[in-house]
Design an enzyme around this catalytic site. Structure first.
Site, mmCIF file in Angstrom:
data_model
loop_
_atom_site.group_PDB
_atom_site.id
_atom_site.type_symbol
_atom_site.label_atom_id
_atom_site.label_comp_id
_atom_site.label_asym_id
_atom_site.label_seq_id
_atom_site.Cartn_x
_atom_site.Cartn_y
_atom_site.Cartn_z
ATOM 1 C CE LYS A 38 48.341 -0.866 54.020
ATOM 2 N NZ LYS A 38 48.547 0.425 53.432
ATOM 3 C CE LYS A 91 45.136 2.908 47.558
ATOM 4 N NZ LYS A 91 44.586 4.224 47.898
ATOM 5 C CE LYS A 111 35.902 -1.813 56.138
ATOM 6 N NZ LYS A 111 35.456 -1.718 57.522
HETATM 7 P P1 TYM Z 1 44.281 6.418 54.498
HETATM 8 O O1 TYM Z 1 42.899 6.968 54.440
HETATM 9 O O2 TYM Z 1 44.579 5.168 53.763
HETATM 10 O O3 TYM Z 1 44.676 6.158 56.011
HETATM 11 C C1 TYM Z 1 44.531 7.141 57.019
HETATM 12 C C2 TYM Z 1 45.692 7.066 57.976
HETATM 13 O O4 TYM Z 1 45.767 5.779 58.609
HETATM 14 C C3 TYM Z 1 47.081 5.272 58.503
HETATM 15 N N1 TYM Z 1 47.016 3.800 58.479
HETATM 16 C C4 TYM Z 1 47.699 2.988 59.284
HETATM 17 N N2 TYM Z 1 48.606 3.231 60.255
HETATM 18 C C5 TYM Z 1 49.132 2.172 60.900
HETATM 19 N N3 TYM Z 1 48.809 0.883 60.625
HETATM 20 C C6 TYM Z 1 47.918 0.584 59.659
HETATM 21 N N4 TYM Z 1 47.584 -0.686 59.396
HETATM 22 C C7 TYM Z 1 47.326 1.663 58.927
HETATM 23 N N5 TYM Z 1 46.422 1.728 57.920
HETATM 24 C C8 TYM Z 1 46.242 3.041 57.654
HETATM 25 C C9 TYM Z 1 47.616 5.844 57.209
HETATM 26 O O5 TYM Z 1 49.018 5.821 57.163
HETATM 27 C C10 TYM Z 1 47.048 7.240 57.246
HETATM 28 O O6 TYM Z 1 47.866 8.101 58.004
HETATM 29 N N6 TYM Z 1 46.845 9.174 51.231
HETATM 30 C C11 TYM Z 1 46.292 9.187 52.583
HETATM 31 C C12 TYM Z 1 45.333 10.326 52.831
HETATM 32 C C13 TYM Z 1 45.863 11.682 52.531
HETATM 33 C C14 TYM Z 1 46.803 12.418 53.284
HETATM 34 C C15 TYM Z 1 46.927 13.678 52.645
HETATM 35 C C16 TYM Z 1 47.547 12.121 54.423
HETATM 36 C C17 TYM Z 1 45.470 12.488 51.510
HETATM 37 N N7 TYM Z 1 46.105 13.679 51.580
HETATM 38 C C18 TYM Z 1 47.797 14.639 53.133
HETATM 39 C C19 TYM Z 1 48.419 13.109 54.896
HETATM 40 C C20 TYM Z 1 48.544 14.359 54.250
HETATM 41 C C21 TYM Z 1 45.549 7.892 52.806
HETATM 42 O O7 TYM Z 1 45.100 7.271 51.876
HETATM 43 O O8 TYM Z 1 45.339 7.551 54.092
#
Ligand code: TYM
Length: 332
Positions: A195, A112, A198
């Protein structure tokens, strides 16, 4: 009941199929067997510049989509991260227990920050995983349902929790990642070697959950595959077909071998047509339900307020204990 906690960023507007299959579907499924805490991580969202009005709208939209996906506030605690000030407070303590070098090894930060440039990269983006550590530890989560891309953040959470416990006495539960092997990584439909994301993918490669059903179907039908004809799960040689099989299987709960057999003599076209239909059937009611929640913002905000109260009750207790452990004098 064991406890689960997870979060999702509100910034993308519509969630995509990777979010749903990789994470949200598990959130929904774990609600009865687990004491579940789910949140929209708006504090994390501002690690990258956000327009305030858009952030507010996309945060409510995120909550509406979670409800529409089946996150049920009567069976779990659903809240906004910014409604629970303990997240930021514990994050500070965690900042002071995490090594600079350790934080520098986070691959998501490297990706990022490369995109933002040195001057555009905020310190908040750097400490993003440390806020995530606080998110997880505040609730004594046993498991964290996420996609594969979050594994490293769960690992650093474990390391930091163990260090804190060793230094100050047992305080935090050591969490495990809950990553479903089958759905851990959903790939871009146009480039099935990266993967679905967005920020990284072109719109054609992403099925957004709020896509027009017809548009979603079209994206599936024009997914990049290979020049062969065989329908076989083989991520190395047939990444496109394997991704479609994964999506199909996780969306409909049919196993990959069953699908392989069903489509063995039918060809890629038939697989895509049927999957497009399955996606349309899912997307259509999802869109309608999301809109219903959006049309009633008062109810939505009330759900979130109630969730925040429930979350704070747990978070405040953990924070107080952590503050005590590090040696802060109690207030009053
Ligand atoms: P975020 O918002 O990027 O994504 C949300 C969830 O979607 C999953 N994900 C995917 N899984 C499979 N294939 C894909 N292509 C794919 N793209 C996204 C992500 O793994 C995620 O589970 N840092 C985290 C948010 C967060 C969080 C937390 C998660 C903040 N605090 C505490 C767990 C516990 C994030 O940016 O997810």
């Amino acid at each position: 009941r064991p406890r689960v906690l997870s979060g999702i960023q509100p910034t993308a507007g519509s969630f995509h199929l990777g979010n749903y299959l990789g994470a949200l579907r598990q959130w929904v499924n774990l609600q009865d067997s687990h004491d579940a805490f789910y949140m929209v991580v708006d504090l994390h969202a501002i690690t990258i510049p956000q327009d305030p009005a858009e952030l507010r709208a996309s945060t409510r939209l995120a909550a509406a989509q979670l409800l529409a996906a089946g996150v049920d506030p009567d069976r779990c605690t659903l809240f906004l991260q910014s409604h629970v000030p303990e997240h930021a407070q514990l994050a500070w303590v965690m900042n002071c227990v995490t090594g600079f070098g350790e934080a520098s090894r986070m691959t998501q930060f490297k990706d990022k920050s490369a995109k933002q440039g040195t001057e555009g990269t905020t310190v908040g983006l750097f400490t993003y995983p440390i806020l995530q550590i606080a998110d997880i530890l505040l609730y004594h989560a046993n498991q964290v349902p996420v996609g594969e891309d979050q594994r490293q953040h769960i690992e650093i959470t474990r390391d930091v929790a163990e260090r804190f416990n060793a230094r100050f006495g047992r305080t935090f539960t050591i969490p495990e990642p809950y990553i479903l092997k089958e759905a851990a990584k959903i790939y871009d439909l146009q480039d099935p070697t990266v993967k679905m994301s967005k920020s990284a993918s072109s719109p054609k490669g992403i099925v957004s959950l709020l896509d027009e059903p017809k548009a979603a179907a079209k994206k599936i039908k024009s997914a990049v595959t290979d020049t062969g004809t065989e329908i076989r799960y083989d991520p190395e040689h047939k990444p496109g077909i394997s991704n479609l099989l994964t999506i199909y299987s996780t969306l409909t709960d049919e196993s990959v071998p069953v699908l392989e057999q069903r489509y063995a003599d039918k060809g890629y076209g038939a697989l895509k047509t049927d999957l497009a239909e399955a996606v349309t059937e899912w997307v259509e009611p999802f869109r309608a339900r999301t809109q219903q929640y959006l049309d009633d913002p008062e109810t939505l905000d009330a759900v979130l307020a109630k969730g925040a109260d429930k979350a704070r009750a747990v978070a405040a207790e953990t924070l107080a204990e952590a503050y005590d452990r590090v040696g802060f004098v109690p207030a009053k």
